[in-house]
Design an enzyme around this catalytic site. Structure first.
Site, PDB file in Angstrom:
ATOM      1  N   LYS A  55       0.016   4.761   4.622  1.00 56.73           N
ATOM      2  CA  LYS A  55      -0.851   3.843   5.365  1.00 56.73           C
ATOM      3  C   LYS A  55      -0.044   3.250   6.505  1.00 56.73           C
ATOM      4  O   LYS A  55       0.883   2.471   6.295  1.00 56.73           O
ATOM      5  CB  LYS A  55      -1.363   2.738   4.433  1.00 56.73           C
ATOM      6  CG  LYS A  55      -2.340   1.769   5.098  1.00 56.73           C
ATOM      7  CD  LYS A  55      -2.899   0.775   4.082  1.00 56.73           C
ATOM      8  CE  LYS A  55      -3.694  -0.330   4.749  1.00 56.73           C
ATOM      9  NZ  LYS A  55      -5.011   0.089   5.248  1.00 56.73           N
ATOM     10  N   HIS A 108       0.839  -1.197   0.000  1.00 59.70           N
ATOM     11  CA  HIS A 108       0.000   0.000   0.000  1.00 59.70           C
ATOM     12  C   HIS A 108       0.875   1.250   0.000  1.00 59.70           C
ATOM     13  O   HIS A 108       2.078   1.175   0.230  1.00 59.70           O
ATOM     14  CB  HIS A 108      -0.920   0.024   1.236  1.00 59.70           C
ATOM     15  CG  HIS A 108      -2.083  -0.913   1.139  1.00 59.70           C
ATOM     16  ND1 HIS A 108      -1.997  -2.236   1.542  1.00 59.70           N
ATOM     17  CD2 HIS A 108      -3.355  -0.740   0.671  1.00 59.70           C
ATOM     18  CE1 HIS A 108      -3.176  -2.816   1.335  1.00 59.70           C
ATOM     19  NE2 HIS A 108      -4.011  -1.946   0.811  1.00 59.70           N
TER      20      HIS A 108
END
Lengths: 255, 255, 255, 255
Positions: free
Chosen positions: B162, B158
């Site tokens: 994040k 990701h």
């Protein structure tokens, strides 16, 4: 526990790898190997492959007379030779031996012969006997039903010397109703053993199912898996696809 | 054909994308949107998102009194707001509205509330409502059963910002009985929207199941899929996983 | 530090993204935007894109007379419109403005025009201005020289709607001397933004160079990179490839 | 053309593969193999590996006295044994033999010894001698300089039995200044031969450099490459990294 007795047709490059996998697995006893010609006749496959025990006595296909299978009983015959082996299946079937054929291509007449034997014996025929490839095939068919609007492409990668398109990839295209010319992409570079990828493209997400072969022993493991699956089954024509599909059914997660 | 009427909770970054997907789909009518505060109060979500028609009138959560759902009937309520929305579900359920919640985290008390509503109404709760992710989850569980000796690792990628480990990846690890510390690998680089890969390693072959998110609209498509699935179903607690598992069962290939 | 003043040609889907990247970067001042027609005439691109300040006043291409560039001086002109913009470059070049063109296709006559301007001004022309793609191109050419016996295949993946073969992939094939028909594989599925992979297959190892686009802002970042690179350079014709190749040279590791 | 004469230290699993690669290459003559102990003493490596000619006579390390290298002259000594072989390098170097060491780990004292020999002889030392891995290392260092803001992660995948973290991956982390604990991810599943991936994540694009080993013969090809590179070079300490870096410099594309 009693060992599962196995006989093998074929002792070429792949046949040797298959024999080795059965020799390595303590659940199995490799009883004999049948090959073309008289090379290494009556020697033991085990010795030729570096083991310190006798197993897998080597016979010529010429030795396979009417009594061969009754005198040298096995639970299963595993065929990695070529399509001509099929004509000996009848004798084996009559001796109650389960048949596992991994021959890549048969004529219609040969397939008919296999089907006729399946009426009274367990016969498994799969041109690609690798566990993982069959998992891919079944998963891809389910996924296509779940996401019918997804665009699907198949990419297969193999070593430079492989001339023809992967039969496995063609089979996948066929199962998914995809035109081979349009949706099957073949990469031929270097020494890649074998890689198949099925890409499901949706507007906002992409799913990829990928299978990589590391070496030919995967075929032997597939044969081991197939022989075990046939034990205790009723007579009939089996394929790895049908077995894996059934395993999918039995293992749907319950929440 | 009569359109399926939908109301949405939430009009933040994700909520807007969800509304847009429903506005774009001719099978649906977006009736209203409920959000926190009074921003764009009584305007139309459709207009704010660039459409030339009125749909999705915007209300404040303060407007949701005892008559709200009866006066503005919809077939399904889709919740992409936060866990506090759950306390309005009872009113919606009593008005016969199906509930689809995509909230990422609930307290036990909130889950109990959802379960109590599921006794007499259709309630679907899935923290990850994307079709593809749920396909991955179900396929991985089946594959683990078929190849119990395979080593399994999860890789999730990701965007750099994040902080926490992907909840989806943790859920997959949990379903497969894998220790998160040991078998879950998190990559955080640049702007990757979201990628999950489950690697099944066997001695001679490797299978990879991979899912890539292209953008948040995948959530909207998941919600659309969920709402359609609930139509005609009996009351009960549903998840995308149970629905997808059931679709696997119904679509096992027959040869 | 003095900001770098930029003017943009084009305010379509891509043009807006480019403008947004420049507006977001504190090293730059977006002075004006020139577009076809009179939509949003004399409004500010910044306001239309949600910023709370005035920047990027919008002009029509009809407004670009002989004095336009002298009256609204910028350091660089960035062109993401279409090939017709090239006919205004002369006026800009005479005003001492560096030119960055990301137009995907020019006629020979237009390329000649660009070359003539490069004699006395800095002109950068790159149909694919993304940093990463150019890194791939340069690295692939070097790798081909280091491993001349490697088999090379190119795979490009894009959204279903993209009809033509990726121009970038064709450019890579061309640089590597590969026949497009044989060695370039195009995958068209779902919503994939753009992915290019160059596979180098050797008998015992495989190298893959892979580039994935996440969104169009990559073009804007490429333009920002290009404008900065041109500062302080002598007049001449530049491409992203030549700039990246030069950066490779300057950054060879020293041990 | 005169063949390049080579002697090998080591005849274990990897040593045999190396010997086989040199035997297979018509540019080379495998003169002798030195191994620990007296197994297969004075037999020919060629015969043991299935060739129909005599090459690579096998000696024990005990046979290597002061005259060994002068009586059995070779152009290069290739060492795939263990760190103890280093103590024989002096005798080889004094006989004018180029040295290629692929030993994975040396003590400081041993490295000092190698450096001292490099003053008057060609010595190449590379714990990972594979061409592709070194290409990855050099390309990654350049890419980090070109895109200094990119986030970088390393993923290495190997067979389940490999306990330690890949030395190659640690070397890459070290060259890029990355903390191993944070940015190096190790996957251990099944029978994966070896895969290294370096991911460069930027906000709008991702670049992946990937290397997959198919089998150990890649080491032999690396050694062949190294021996050829040393021909005609001045005395000095070489590594595959320095050689590949120099090849990058010489092959920057010119437009």
């Amino acid at each position: 526990m009693k060992k599962i007795r196995v006989g093998i047709f074929g002792f070429g490059k792949t046949g040797k790898v298959i024999a080795n996998e059965f020799l390595n697995d303590s659940q199995f006893a490799l009883t004999w190997v049948v090959r073309k010609g008289y090379a290494d006749h009556h020697k033991y496959a085990s010795r030729l492959l570096g083991y310190e025990f006798d197993a897998g006595k080597i016979f010529s296909i010429e030795d396979v007379d009417n009594d061969f299978f009754r005198e040298r009983p096995v639970d299963a015959l595993v065929d990695f030779s070529d399509s001509s082996g099929v004509y000996l299946y009848k004798k084996a079937a009559e001796a109650g031996i389960s048949i596992v054929s991994a021959i890549s291509k048969y004529e219609q007449e040969e397939i008919d012969l296999i089907k006729s034997l399946a009426k009274y014996n367990r016969v498994l025929y799969s041109p690609n006997i690798t566990l993982g490839i069959n998992v891919l095939m079944v998963a891809a068919q389910i996924l296509q039903k779940i996401a019918p609007h997804a665009d699907i492409e198949i990419v297969e990668e193999h070593f430079k010397g492989k001339r023809e398109v992967s039969g496995t990839a063609k089979r996948i295209a066929n199962l998914l109703g995809l035109n081979e010319e349009e949706h099957l992409n073949s990469i031929r570079v270097g020494g890649i053993v074998g890689r198949h990828e099925i890409i499901f493209g949706m507007p906002n997400q992409t799913i990829r199912l990928q299978h990589e072969s590391i070496n030919r022993a995967a075929f032997g493991q597939g044969a081991i898996f197939a022989v075990k699956c046939l034990i205790g089954q009723p007579p009939g024509l089996y394929t790895m696809e049908t077995i894996i599909a059934e395993m999918f059914r039995q293992n749907i997660p319950v929440y």
